[in-house]
Design an enzyme around this catalytic site. Structure first.
Site, PDB file in Angstrom:
ATOM      1  CG  ASN A 156      -3.669  -2.806   7.076  1.00 54.26           C
ATOM      2  OD1 ASN A 156      -3.450  -2.318   5.875  1.00 54.26           O
ATOM      3  ND2 ASN A 156      -4.369  -3.591   7.326  1.00 54.26           N
TER       4      ASN A 156
ATOM      5  NE  ARG B 270      -2.066  -6.039   7.459  1.00 55.17           N
ATOM      6  CZ  ARG B 270      -2.751  -6.903   6.532  1.00 55.17           C
ATOM      7  NH1 ARG B 270      -3.366  -8.022   7.443  1.00 55.17           N
ATOM      8  NH2 ARG B 270      -3.396  -6.379   5.443  1.00 55.17           N
TER       9      ARG B 270
ATOM     10  CE  LYS C 149      -3.818  -2.309   2.464  1.00 52.48           C
ATOM     11  NZ  LYS C 149      -4.776  -2.031   3.628  1.00 52.48           N
TER      12      LYS C 149
ATOM     13  NE  ARG D  54      -6.325 -13.662   4.952  1.00 55.88           N
ATOM     14  CZ  ARG D  54      -6.812 -12.433   4.719  1.00 55.88           C
ATOM     15  NH1 ARG D  54      -6.383 -11.451   3.714  1.00 55.88           N
ATOM     16  NH2 ARG D  54      -7.373 -11.682   5.740  1.00 55.88           N
TER      17      ARG D  54
ATOM     18  CG  HIS E 169      -5.351  -5.941  -0.307  1.00 55.00           C
ATOM     19  ND1 HIS E 169      -6.450  -6.297   0.255  1.00 55.00           N
ATOM     20  CD2 HIS E 169      -5.592  -7.005  -1.451  1.00 55.00           C
ATOM     21  CE1 HIS E 169      -7.456  -7.059  -0.548  1.00 55.00           C
ATOM     22  NE2 HIS E 169      -6.797  -7.365  -1.614  1.00 55.00           N
TER      23      HIS E 169
ATOM     24  CD  GLU F  62      -8.394  -9.296  -4.176  1.00 56.83           C
ATOM     25  OE1 GLU F  62      -7.307  -9.660  -3.574  1.00 56.83           O
ATOM     26  OE2 GLU F  62      -9.109  -8.722  -3.090  1.00 56.83           O
TER      27      GLU F  62
ATOM     28  CE1 TYR G 186      -9.420  -3.067  -0.118  1.00 56.79           C
ATOM     29  CE2 TYR G 186      -9.114  -0.983  -1.684  1.00 56.79           C
ATOM     30  CZ  TYR G 186      -8.500  -2.062  -0.880  1.00 56.79           C
ATOM     31  OH  TYR G 186      -7.165  -2.403  -0.392  1.00 56.79           O
TER      32      TYR G 186
ATOM     33  CB  THR H 165      -6.687  -6.451   9.509  1.00 60.40           C
ATOM     34  OG1 THR H 165      -6.835  -7.590   8.587  1.00 60.40           O
ATOM     35  CG2 THR H 165      -7.031  -5.260   8.982  1.00 60.40           C
TER      36      THR H 165
END
Length: 137
Positions: free
Chosen positions: A115, A105, A12, A88, A118, A129, A52, A94
């Site tokens: 954070n 994170r 991000k 993940r 994604h 995606e 999104y 998150t």
């Protein structure tokens, strides 16, 4: 061994601004994931809305839209055994404050909204995606 699974990751704008691209990519590669596609880009609002789509009507979405379009990000496709689950796990929870130390994170952010990464949350989301961000990959 079955075909490797693919998943989408976004590094991000906050992570790009902080110079964390290399560190984040290093962690995925150290996990054994392969980079299939990678691009630095800035997204427009309509593209963010497609990405999104399930969140567009939620009260907190305008702030997320503003954040994800605020500057360059790195979009990438990673592949490997159980790639969705692996990414993940590497990313951590998150909320950066609640994320386990050692995760991206947990080590690199202290925010739930800003954070740094994604990742697709399921194989179905990954398929959607990846097709949106990297048609043909």
């Amino acid at each position: 061994m079955s075909d490797p699974q693919k998943t989408l990751v976004l590094i991000k704008p906050d992570a790009v601004r902080r110079g964390l691209i290399g560190e984040i990519l290093r962690r995925y590669e150290a996990k054994g994931l392969c980079i299939e596609a990678l691009e630095l880009r800035t997204v427009e609002g309509d593209f963010a809305d497609r990405h999104y789509a399930e969140h567009v009507g939620k009260g907190w979405y305008p702030e997320l839209r503003s954040f994800i379009t605020s500057g360059p990000l790195v979009a990438l496709v990673l592949s490997g055994e159980r790639a969705v689950e692996a990414v993940r796990a590497v990313n951590g929870a998150t909320d950066g404050v609640a994320a386990t130390p050692g995760s991206i994170r947990g080590d690199l952010c202290a925010s739930k909204q800003h954070n740094v990464v994604h990742a697709s949350d399921s194989p179905e989301s990954a398929t959607r995606e990846v097709a949106l961000w990297f048609p043909g990959v």
